[in-house]
Design a protein around this motif. Structure first.
Motif, PDB file in Angstrom:
ATOM      1  N   HIS A 183       0.839  -1.201   0.000  1.00  0.00           N
ATOM      2  CA  HIS A 183       0.000   0.000   0.000  1.00  0.00           C
ATOM      3  C   HIS A 183       0.874   1.251   0.000  1.00  0.00           C
ATOM      4  O   HIS A 183       0.615   2.206  -0.747  1.00  0.00           O
ATOM      5  N   TRP A 184       1.889   1.255   0.861  1.00  0.00           N
ATOM      6  CA  TRP A 184       2.786   2.410   0.913  1.00  0.00           C
ATOM      7  C   TRP A 184       3.454   2.635  -0.434  1.00  0.00           C
ATOM      8  O   TRP A 184       3.527   3.760  -0.932  1.00  0.00           O
ATOM      9  N   TRP A 185       3.930   1.541  -1.032  1.00  0.00           N
ATOM     10  CA  TRP A 185       4.688   1.658  -2.278  1.00  0.00           C
ATOM     11  C   TRP A 185       3.816   2.179  -3.419  1.00  0.00           C
ATOM     12  O   TRP A 185       4.250   3.041  -4.192  1.00  0.00           O
ATOM     13  N   LEU A 186       2.593   1.689  -3.527  1.00  0.00           N
ATOM     14  CA  LEU A 186       1.707   2.189  -4.572  1.00  0.00           C
ATOM     15  C   LEU A 186       1.365   3.660  -4.349  1.00  0.00           C
ATOM     16  O   LEU A 186       1.328   4.450  -5.305  1.00  0.00           O
ATOM     17  N   GLY A 187       1.125   4.036  -3.097  1.00  0.00           N
ATOM     18  CA  GLY A 187       0.860   5.430  -2.805  1.00  0.00           C
ATOM     19  C   GLY A 187       2.031   6.321  -3.129  1.00  0.00           C
ATOM     20  O   GLY A 187       1.871   7.431  -3.665  1.00  0.00           O
ATOM     21  N   ARG A 188       3.227   5.839  -2.820  1.00  0.00           N
ATOM     22  CA  ARG A 188       4.436   6.615  -3.121  1.00  0.00           C
ATOM     23  C   ARG A 188       4.616   6.770  -4.626  1.00  0.00           C
ATOM     24  O   ARG A 188       5.057   7.825  -5.098  1.00  0.00           O
ATOM     25  N   ASN A 189       4.274   5.734  -5.395  1.00  0.00           N
ATOM     26  CA  ASN A 189       4.314   5.848  -6.851  1.00  0.00           C
ATOM     27  C   ASN A 189       3.425   6.979  -7.337  1.00  0.00           C
ATOM     28  O   ASN A 189       3.823   7.772  -8.203  1.00  0.00           O
ATOM     29  N   LEU A 190       2.218   7.044  -6.801  1.00  0.00           N
ATOM     30  CA  LEU A 190       1.310   8.113  -7.201  1.00  0.00           C
ATOM     31  C   LEU A 190       1.897   9.477  -6.869  1.00  0.00           C
ATOM     32  O   LEU A 190       1.885  10.397  -7.707  1.00  0.00           O
ATOM     33  N   GLU A 191       2.406   9.627  -5.649  1.00  0.00           N
ATOM     34  CA  GLU A 191       2.984  10.911  -5.233  1.00  0.00           C
ATOM     35  C   GLU A 191       4.112  11.326  -6.157  1.00  0.00           C
ATOM     36  O   GLU A 191       4.187  12.486  -6.607  1.00  0.00           O
ATOM     37  N   GLU A 212      -4.554   9.703  -2.502  1.00  0.00           N
ATOM     38  CA  GLU A 212      -5.740   9.595  -1.660  1.00  0.00           C
ATOM     39  C   GLU A 212      -5.935   8.139  -1.226  1.00  0.00           C
ATOM     40  O   GLU A 212      -5.728   7.216  -2.028  1.00  0.00           O
ATOM     41  N   PRO A 213      -6.312   7.912   0.034  1.00  0.00           N
ATOM     42  CA  PRO A 213      -6.484   6.524   0.495  1.00  0.00           C
ATOM     43  C   PRO A 213      -7.402   5.703  -0.398  1.00  0.00           C
ATOM     44  O   PRO A 213      -7.154   4.519  -0.645  1.00  0.00           O
ATOM     45  N   GLU A 214      -8.475   6.329  -0.904  1.00  0.00           N
ATOM     46  CA  GLU A 214      -9.396   5.606  -1.774  1.00  0.00           C
ATOM     47  C   GLU A 214      -8.727   5.209  -3.091  1.00  0.00           C
ATOM     48  O   GLU A 214      -9.004   4.129  -3.639  1.00  0.00           O
ATOM     49  N   ALA A 215      -7.853   6.075  -3.593  1.00  0.00           N
ATOM     50  CA  ALA A 215      -7.156   5.775  -4.840  1.00  0.00           C
ATOM     51  C   ALA A 215      -6.171   4.634  -4.649  1.00  0.00           C
ATOM     52  O   ALA A 215      -6.064   3.731  -5.493  1.00  0.00           O
ATOM     53  N   VAL A 216      -5.442   4.663  -3.542  1.00  0.00           N
ATOM     54  CA  VAL A 216      -4.480   3.593  -3.261  1.00  0.00           C
ATOM     55  C   VAL A 216      -5.208   2.273  -3.064  1.00  0.00           C
ATOM     56  O   VAL A 216      -4.800   1.227  -3.595  1.00  0.00           O
ATOM     57  N   ALA A 217      -6.306   2.288  -2.323  1.00  0.00           N
ATOM     58  CA  ALA A 217      -7.078   1.067  -2.099  1.00  0.00           C
ATOM     59  C   ALA A 217      -7.611   0.516  -3.419  1.00  0.00           C
ATOM     60  O   ALA A 217      -7.638  -0.712  -3.631  1.00  0.00           O
ATOM     61  N   ALA A 218      -8.023   1.398  -4.308  1.00  0.00           N
ATOM     62  CA  ALA A 218      -8.521   0.959  -5.610  1.00  0.00           C
ATOM     63  C   ALA A 218      -7.411   0.309  -6.428  1.00  0.00           C
ATOM     64  O   ALA A 218      -7.637  -0.696  -7.117  1.00  0.00           O
ATOM     65  N   LEU A 219      -6.199   0.859  -6.344  1.00  0.00           N
ATOM     66  CA  LEU A 219      -5.062   0.257  -7.044  1.00  0.00           C
ATOM     67  C   LEU A 219      -4.744  -1.120  -6.483  1.00  0.00           C
ATOM     68  O   LEU A 219      -4.486  -2.067  -7.232  1.00  0.00           O
ATOM     69  N   VAL A 220      -4.746  -1.236  -5.157  1.00  0.00           N
ATOM     70  CA  VAL A 220      -4.449  -2.520  -4.516  1.00  0.00           C
ATOM     71  C   VAL A 220      -5.424  -3.593  -4.995  1.00  0.00           C
ATOM     72  O   VAL A 220      -5.050  -4.756  -5.201  1.00  0.00           O
ATOM     73  N   GLY A 221      -6.664  -3.219  -5.195  1.00  0.00           N
ATOM     74  CA  GLY A 221      -7.677  -4.182  -5.601  1.00  0.00           C
ATOM     75  C   GLY A 221      -7.824  -4.370  -7.098  1.00  0.00           C
ATOM     76  O   GLY A 221      -8.709  -5.112  -7.543  1.00  0.00           O
ATOM     77  N   SER A 222      -6.968  -3.722  -7.887  1.00  0.00           N
ATOM     78  CA  SER A 222      -7.084  -3.791  -9.349  1.00  0.00           C
ATOM     79  C   SER A 222      -6.145  -4.826  -9.950  1.00  0.00           C
ATOM     80  O   SER A 222      -5.111  -5.160  -9.375  1.00  0.00           O
TER      81      SER A 222
END
Length: 224
Positions: free
Chosen positions: A67-75, A82-92
């Motif tokens: 989760h951290w790594w995907l969020g950091r990629n976005l940043e 956004e937490p919702e965006a990261v969660a959506a990526l995790v589930g995709s």
């Protein structure tokens, strides 16, 4: 050093990266933003390099590293994590379908030079389909997906599935990946002959490394 007979590749960050269009489809409803492909590609390596310097995130102490790594990629790609965006990526699924520059040509050149080739990837059970969608269909002699075999890097046991399928010894097999903490550590623990890091932005201290897989055949030739 034993001359190599086979080359195994990681998938994400080595052969393919996340497709900016697919990522944009997932995160735009939550952020109003879409990433640029080159920025997203660069973010992958920067975030992986940062993760390597924070072992507490990936060694079991903090199990949310993905989760951290995907969020950091976005940043790093200029997108609000956004937490919702990261969660959506995790589930995709189906995000890892953008071939890295030179990756298909590099694999083809290694095959043409007479090496057995395969993939060993920490993935979600769909790495073979994702690689086929990225243009790698039929290029590998074996594909090992961690979800399907029940073991993941850096556990060296995952490499045994590929070595057995190819009929080669660890010492005569090279591994190519992008993560020091997973690929280098796992490959060395498995006793592989060499581990090469893909590092297009010159971030890692590990050697040997290549900026593109098109540089790999020359490294292999020098080891013969």
């Amino acid at each position: 050093m034993t001359p190599p007979r086979a080359v195994l590749f990681d998938a994400g960050g080595t052969l393919v990266t996340m497709d900016a269009g697919a990522v944009g489809d997932v995160v735009e409803p939550h952020t109003g933003q879409r990433p640029d492909q080159e920025q997203l590609r660069a973010a992958h390596y920067t975030a992986m390099h940062e993760l390597a310097d924070e072992p507490e995130r990936w060694n079991g102490v903090a199990p949310d590293w993905w989760h951290w790594w995907l969020g950091r990629n976005l940043e790093l790609a200029g997108i609000a994590a956004e937490p919702e965006a990261v969660a959506a990526l995790v589930g995709s699924h189906g995000l890892w379908r953008s071939p890295l520059p030179g990756s298909r040509a590099g694999v083809a050149a290694v095959r043409e030079a007479g090496y057995r080739v395969g993939v060993v990837s920490n993935a979600d059970g769909r790495v073979e389909a994702d690689l086929a969608a990225a243009g790698f269909g039929g290029m590998f002699d074996v594909i090992v997906d961690s979800t399907l075999v029940g073991v993941a890097k850096p556990d060296p046991a995952i490499f045994g599935f590929a070595l057995d399928a190819l009929g080669v010894a660890a010492a005569e097999t090279w591994y190519v990946g992008d993560a020091v903490q997973f690929d280098v550590a796992g490959g060395r623990a498995a006793g592989l002959g060499e581990v090469v890091l893909v590092d297009p932005y010159g971030l890692a201290r590990h050697q040997p490394k290549v900026a593109s897989l098109t540089e790999l055949p020359a490294l292999l030739e020098r080891a013969r």
